[in-house]
Scaffold this motif. Sequence first.
Motif, PDB file in Angstrom:
ATOM      1  N   GLN A  96      21.990 -20.680  77.991  1.00  0.00           N
ATOM      2  CA  GLN A  96      21.909 -20.571  76.532  1.00  0.00           C
ATOM      3  C   GLN A  96      21.110 -19.344  76.080  1.00  0.00           C
ATOM      4  N   PRO A  97      21.539 -18.111  76.421  1.00  0.00           N
ATOM      5  CA  PRO A  97      20.782 -16.958  75.923  1.00  0.00           C
ATOM      6  C   PRO A  97      20.863 -16.885  74.406  1.00  0.00           C
ATOM      7  N   PRO A  98      20.012 -16.176  73.737  1.00  0.00           N
ATOM      8  CA  PRO A  98      19.001 -15.266  74.248  1.00  0.00           C
ATOM      9  C   PRO A  98      17.728 -16.007  74.647  1.00  0.00           C
ATOM     10  N   PHE A  99      16.786 -15.227  75.205  1.00  0.00           N
ATOM     11  CA  PHE A  99      15.513 -15.758  75.656  1.00  0.00           C
ATOM     12  C   PHE A  99      14.387 -14.980  74.984  1.00  0.00           C
ATOM     13  N   LEU A 100      13.304 -15.667  74.692  1.00  0.00           N
ATOM     14  CA  LEU A 100      12.096 -15.006  74.194  1.00  0.00           C
ATOM     15  C   LEU A 100      11.272 -14.572  75.392  1.00  0.00           C
ATOM     16  N   LEU A 101      10.875 -13.331  75.421  1.00  0.00           N
ATOM     17  CA  LEU A 101       9.986 -12.812  76.455  1.00  0.00           C
ATOM     18  C   LEU A 101       8.648 -12.539  75.787  1.00  0.00           C
ATOM     19  N   ILE A 102       7.654 -13.318  76.157  1.00  0.00           N
ATOM     20  CA  ILE A 102       6.320 -13.194  75.569  1.00  0.00           C
ATOM     21  C   ILE A 102       5.359 -12.694  76.640  1.00  0.00           C
ATOM     22  N   MET A 103       4.668 -11.627  76.320  1.00  0.00           N
ATOM     23  CA  MET A 103       3.621 -11.093  77.193  1.00  0.00           C
ATOM     24  C   MET A 103       2.288 -11.351  76.493  1.00  0.00           C
TER      25      MET A 103
ATOM     26  N   PRO B  31      14.940 -30.787  76.215  1.00  0.00           N
ATOM     27  CA  PRO B  31      14.629 -29.472  75.645  1.00  0.00           C
ATOM     28  C   PRO B  31      13.301 -29.484  74.885  1.00  0.00           C
ATOM     29  N   GLY B  32      12.541 -28.408  75.039  1.00  0.00           N
ATOM     30  CA  GLY B  32      11.279 -28.282  74.338  1.00  0.00           C
ATOM     31  C   GLY B  32      11.485 -27.860  72.896  1.00  0.00           C
ATOM     32  N   LYS B  33      10.434 -27.938  72.141  1.00  0.00           N
ATOM     33  CA  LYS B  33      10.457 -27.513  70.744  1.00  0.00           C
ATOM     34  C   LYS B  33       9.332 -26.515  70.535  1.00  0.00           C
TER      35      LYS B  33
ATOM     36  N   ASN C 246      13.556 -20.404  75.793  1.00  0.00           N
ATOM     37  CA  ASN C 246      14.575 -20.455  74.750  1.00  0.00           C
ATOM     38  C   ASN C 246      14.659 -21.879  74.240  1.00  0.00           C
ATOM     39  N   LEU C 247      15.351 -22.025  73.128  1.00  0.00           N
ATOM     40  CA  LEU C 247      15.520 -23.328  72.511  1.00  0.00           C
ATOM     41  C   LEU C 247      16.968 -23.762  72.672  1.00  0.00           C
ATOM     42  N   LYS C 248      17.251 -24.999  72.344  1.00  0.00           N
ATOM     43  CA  LYS C 248      18.581 -25.561  72.553  1.00  0.00           C
ATOM     44  C   LYS C 248      19.669 -24.753  71.845  1.00  0.00           C
ATOM     45  N   ASP C 249      19.391 -24.342  70.625  1.00  0.00           N
ATOM     46  CA  ASP C 249      20.349 -23.578  69.834  1.00  0.00           C
ATOM     47  C   ASP C 249      19.914 -22.109  69.794  1.00  0.00           C
ATOM     48  N   PRO C 250      20.801 -21.173  70.156  1.00  0.00           N
ATOM     49  CA  PRO C 250      20.437 -19.751  70.112  1.00  0.00           C
ATOM     50  C   PRO C 250      19.903 -19.298  68.746  1.00  0.00           C
ATOM     51  N   LYS C 251      20.405 -19.880  67.665  1.00  0.00           N
ATOM     52  CA  LYS C 251      19.899 -19.526  66.328  1.00  0.00           C
ATOM     53  C   LYS C 251      18.425 -19.885  66.202  1.00  0.00           C
ATOM     54  N   ASP C 252      18.023 -21.031  66.783  1.00  0.00           N
ATOM     55  CA  ASP C 252      16.622 -21.444  66.736  1.00  0.00           C
ATOM     56  C   ASP C 252      15.747 -20.493  67.552  1.00  0.00           C
TER      57      ASP C 252
END
Length: 128
Positions: free
Chosen positions: A93-100, A23-25, A110-116
């Motif tokens: 592991q949703p949610p996902f960040l959508l960056i434009m 997993p990325g950070k 997304n990160l390993k933990d949804p809270k992160d």
Amino acid sequence: MKKLFTIAIVIIAFGIVGYGMIPGKVSLMEDTLTFSGRYGIELKLSEIASVSLIDRLPPIKSRTNGLSALGVKKGFFNLEGYGKSRLLVNSSQPPFLLIMTNNQETIILNLKDPKDTKSAFEQIKEGI
């Protein structure tokens, strides 16, 4: 000799896939956002046009370059409605960040933990 070469190739292939599964950070330093790991990216906050949280990935038309195994999708994919996009996700592991970005690049991660993931969203939103 041929057997040794084959074993070496298999070990290298498993190593590459294994590295891709890590997993990325995310880190936010001053005006730069960095996503580590295979297919990671470094963005200036000024390059981000918008950021949002989504609960499901857009349909994937094709993978153009990257890894797709056991729910992990990293690399470049052709997404319905977005075209060529960079994914750095564990699709289970949703949610996902959508960056434009300002130059019309789509990045979904997304990160390993949804809270992160939610915390990263808030930090990016504040920074842009």
